[in-house]
Design a protein around this motif. Structure first.
Motif, PDB file in Angstrom:
ATOM      1  N   GLU A  33       0.813  -1.219   0.000  1.00 36.16           N
ATOM      2  CA  GLU A  33       0.000   0.000   0.000  1.00 36.16           C
ATOM      3  C   GLU A  33       0.846   1.270   0.000  1.00 36.16           C
ATOM      4  OE1 GLU A  33      -3.349   0.014  -0.301  1.00 36.16           O
ATOM      5  OE2 GLU A  33      -3.161  -2.162  -0.505  1.00 36.16           O
ATOM      6  N   ARG A  34       2.125   1.122  -0.267  1.00 35.10           N
ATOM      7  CA  ARG A  34       2.999   2.297  -0.302  1.00 35.10           C
ATOM      8  C   ARG A  34       2.583   3.219  -1.460  1.00 35.10           C
ATOM      9  NH1 ARG A  34       5.813  -2.241   0.769  1.00 35.10           N
ATOM     10  NH2 ARG A  34       6.954  -2.293   2.718  1.00 35.10           N
ATOM     11  N   PRO A  35       2.977   4.487  -1.423  1.00 36.25           N
ATOM     12  CA  PRO A  35       2.568   5.427  -2.475  1.00 36.25           C
ATOM     13  C   PRO A  35       3.092   5.036  -3.859  1.00 36.25           C
ATOM     14  CG  PRO A  35       3.480   6.592  -0.584  1.00 36.25           C
ATOM     15  CD  PRO A  35       3.735   5.134  -0.353  1.00 36.25           C
ATOM     16  N   VAL A  36       2.198   4.967  -4.817  1.00 33.19           N
ATOM     17  CA  VAL A  36       2.574   4.628  -6.186  1.00 33.19           C
ATOM     18  C   VAL A  36       3.487   5.709  -6.767  1.00 33.19           C
ATOM     19  CG1 VAL A  36       1.696   4.121  -8.505  1.00 33.19           C
ATOM     20  CG2 VAL A  36       0.465   3.287  -6.493  1.00 33.19           C
ATOM     21  N   ARG A  37       3.280   6.957  -6.360  1.00 32.29           N
ATOM     22  CA  ARG A  37       4.145   8.051  -6.832  1.00 32.29           C
ATOM     23  C   ARG A  37       5.613   7.788  -6.487  1.00 32.29           C
ATOM     24  NH1 ARG A  37       4.174  13.404  -5.484  1.00 32.29           N
ATOM     25  NH2 ARG A  37       4.025  14.267  -7.545  1.00 32.29           N
ATOM     26  N   VAL A  38       5.866   7.245  -5.306  1.00 28.95           N
ATOM     27  CA  VAL A  38       7.246   6.958  -4.908  1.00 28.95           C
ATOM     28  C   VAL A  38       7.802   5.819  -5.765  1.00 28.95           C
ATOM     29  CG1 VAL A  38       8.755   6.220  -3.011  1.00 28.95           C
ATOM     30  CG2 VAL A  38       6.906   7.853  -2.579  1.00 28.95           C
ATOM     31  N   TRP A  39       6.970   4.814  -6.042  1.00 30.82           N
ATOM     32  CA  TRP A  39       7.389   3.710  -6.921  1.00 30.82           C
ATOM     33  C   TRP A  39       7.811   4.264  -8.287  1.00 30.82           C
ATOM     34  CZ3 TRP A  39       8.508  -1.361  -7.010  1.00 30.82           C
ATOM     35  CH2 TRP A  39       8.550  -1.987  -8.252  1.00 30.82           C
ATOM     36  N   VAL A  40       6.950   5.071  -8.878  1.00 34.85           N
ATOM     37  CA  VAL A  40       7.227   5.625 -10.200  1.00 34.85           C
ATOM     38  C   VAL A  40       8.469   6.515 -10.144  1.00 34.85           C
ATOM     39  CG1 VAL A  40       6.330   7.076 -12.067  1.00 34.85           C
ATOM     40  CG2 VAL A  40       4.806   5.471 -10.883  1.00 34.85           C
ATOM     41  N   ALA A  41       8.569   7.332  -9.115  1.00 30.80           N
ATOM     42  CA  ALA A  41       9.738   8.213  -8.968  1.00 30.80           C
ATOM     43  C   ALA A  41      11.027   7.399  -8.910  1.00 30.80           C
ATOM     44  CB  ALA A  41       9.593   9.079  -7.720  1.00 30.80           C
ATOM     45  N   ARG A  42      11.002   6.323  -8.172  1.00 29.79           N
ATOM     46  CA  ARG A  42      12.216   5.497  -8.062  1.00 29.79           C
ATOM     47  C   ARG A  42      12.560   4.857  -9.398  1.00 29.79           C
ATOM     48  NH1 ARG A  42      13.990   1.126  -3.512  1.00 29.79           N
ATOM     49  NH2 ARG A  42      15.937   0.573  -4.530  1.00 29.79           N
ATOM     50  N   ARG A  43      11.568   4.377 -10.121  1.00 30.03           N
ATOM     51  CA  ARG A  43      11.831   3.754 -11.416  1.00 30.03           C
ATOM     52  C   ARG A  43      12.434   4.766 -12.398  1.00 30.03           C
ATOM     53  NH1 ARG A  43      13.325  -0.332 -10.709  1.00 30.03           N
ATOM     54  NH2 ARG A  43      13.042  -0.911 -12.858  1.00 30.03           N
ATOM     55  N   LEU A  44      12.000   6.003 -12.320  1.00 26.79           N
ATOM     56  CA  LEU A  44      12.540   7.038 -13.201  1.00 26.79           C
ATOM     57  C   LEU A  44      13.930   7.482 -12.754  1.00 26.79           C
ATOM     58  CD1 LEU A  44       9.376   9.233 -13.761  1.00 26.79           C
ATOM     59  CD2 LEU A  44      10.311   7.465 -15.271  1.00 26.79           C
ATOM     60  N   TYR A  45      14.131   7.549 -11.457  1.00 31.68           N
ATOM     61  CA  TYR A  45      15.385   8.049 -10.891  1.00 31.68           C
ATOM     62  C   TYR A  45      16.566   7.119 -11.196  1.00 31.68           C
ATOM     63  CZ  TYR A  45      18.580   9.865  -7.334  1.00 31.68           C
ATOM     64  OH  TYR A  45      19.653  10.401  -6.680  1.00 31.68           O
ATOM     65  N   ASP A  46      16.309   5.828 -11.257  1.00 33.77           N
ATOM     66  CA  ASP A  46      17.387   4.853 -11.410  1.00 33.77           C
ATOM     67  C   ASP A  46      18.319   5.128 -12.589  1.00 33.77           C
ATOM     68  OD1 ASP A  46      16.686   3.429  -9.164  1.00 33.77           O
ATOM     69  OD2 ASP A  46      15.658   1.842 -10.243  1.00 33.77           O
ATOM     70  N   TYR A  47      17.790   5.642 -13.671  1.00 37.08           N
ATOM     71  CA  TYR A  47      18.607   5.844 -14.865  1.00 37.08           C
ATOM     72  C   TYR A  47      18.658   7.302 -15.324  1.00 37.08           C
ATOM     73  CZ  TYR A  47      18.971   0.834 -15.132  1.00 37.08           C
ATOM     74  OH  TYR A  47      19.242  -0.478 -14.833  1.00 37.08           O
ATOM     75  N   CYS A  48      18.323   8.219 -14.435  1.00 31.14           N
ATOM     76  CA  CYS A  48      18.291   9.638 -14.819  1.00 31.14           C
ATOM     77  C   CYS A  48      19.669  10.188 -15.169  1.00 31.14           C
ATOM     78  CB  CYS A  48      17.631  10.477 -13.727  1.00 31.14           C
ATOM     79  SG  CYS A  48      18.562  10.567 -12.191  1.00 31.14           S
ATOM     80  N   HIS A  49      20.722   9.458 -14.878  1.00 30.78           N
ATOM     81  CA  HIS A  49      22.079   9.903 -15.202  1.00 30.78           C
ATOM     82  C   HIS A  49      22.438   9.682 -16.673  1.00 30.78           C
ATOM     83  CE1 HIS A  49      22.384   5.609 -14.511  1.00 30.78           C
ATOM     84  NE2 HIS A  49      23.483   5.624 -15.228  1.00 30.78           N
ATOM     85  N   LEU A  50      21.675   8.887 -17.402  1.00 31.09           N
ATOM     86  CA  LEU A  50      22.064   8.510 -18.763  1.00 31.09           C
ATOM     87  C   LEU A  50      22.280   9.689 -19.726  1.00 31.09           C
ATOM     88  CD1 LEU A  50      20.073   5.214 -19.358  1.00 31.09           C
ATOM     89  CD2 LEU A  50      22.513   5.508 -18.878  1.00 31.09           C
TER      90      LEU A  50
END
Length: 167
Positions: A68-85
């Motif tokens: 039940e954790r916030p979906v926004r945090v899930w999405v943010a983490r998925r985007l953040y993982d490769y933001c350095h590319l």
């Protein structure tokens, strides 16, 4: 094939979050775009030069263990993982959302995706919001960068490796 110029842009993290709660089989790909990727529908392993049987992408689908954790945090983490590319590969690299079928796994255990339906670009502001959300989390985390020399990634003698040893 959908042309790049015809793709909509996800302009808020909330908009992207709503999509992820409604549809499965979604991925984010960081590249110069579907117009460039779709004619070949394959990635190349940077280390070996091997042609891979699909486009490398990061899954956006919400995992059951997230609870039940916030979906926004899930999405943010998925985007953040490769933001350095865009900074380490090509400044023209941009994130875009696609629907596809996982056909295999790449050398970094990333999904390799085929049968691709481009859904839209992700605006820079969405990535900035994702970075802010992740840096506000209580745990320590960083994007998946691989440009550190091996001696920086190795733990000191007698110490266990930790993620924060990389910084």
């Amino acid at each position: 094939m959908t042309k790049t110029v015809d793709l909509p842009t996800f302009s808020s993290l909330d908009e992207l979050t709503r999509l992820i709660t409604r549809r499965r089989g979604l991925y984010v790909r960081w590249s110069r775009g579907p117009q460039r990727d779709l004619p070949k529908t394959s990635s190349t392993d940077d280390l070996t030069g091997i042609k891979l049987p699909g486009l490398s992408a990061s899954p956006l689908d919400l995992e059951d263990w997230w609870g039940e954790r916030p979906v926004r945090v899930w999405v943010a983490r998925r985007l953040y993982d490769y933001c350095h590319l865009p900074h380490v590969k090509d400044a023209r690299t941009r994130p875009w959302v696609l629907h596809g079928s996982e056909t295999a796994r790449g050398p970094d255990n990333e999904p390799l995706v085929t049968e691709i339906e481009p859904l839209g670009w992700i605006a820079d502001q969405v990535i900035a919001d994702a970075c802010r959300i992740i840096t506000e989390q209580p745990g320590r985390w960083g994007p998946l960068e691989r440009d550190e020399p091996p001696e920086r990634l190795s733990p000191s003698p007698g110490r266990s490796p930790r993620w924060d040893d990389r910084r």
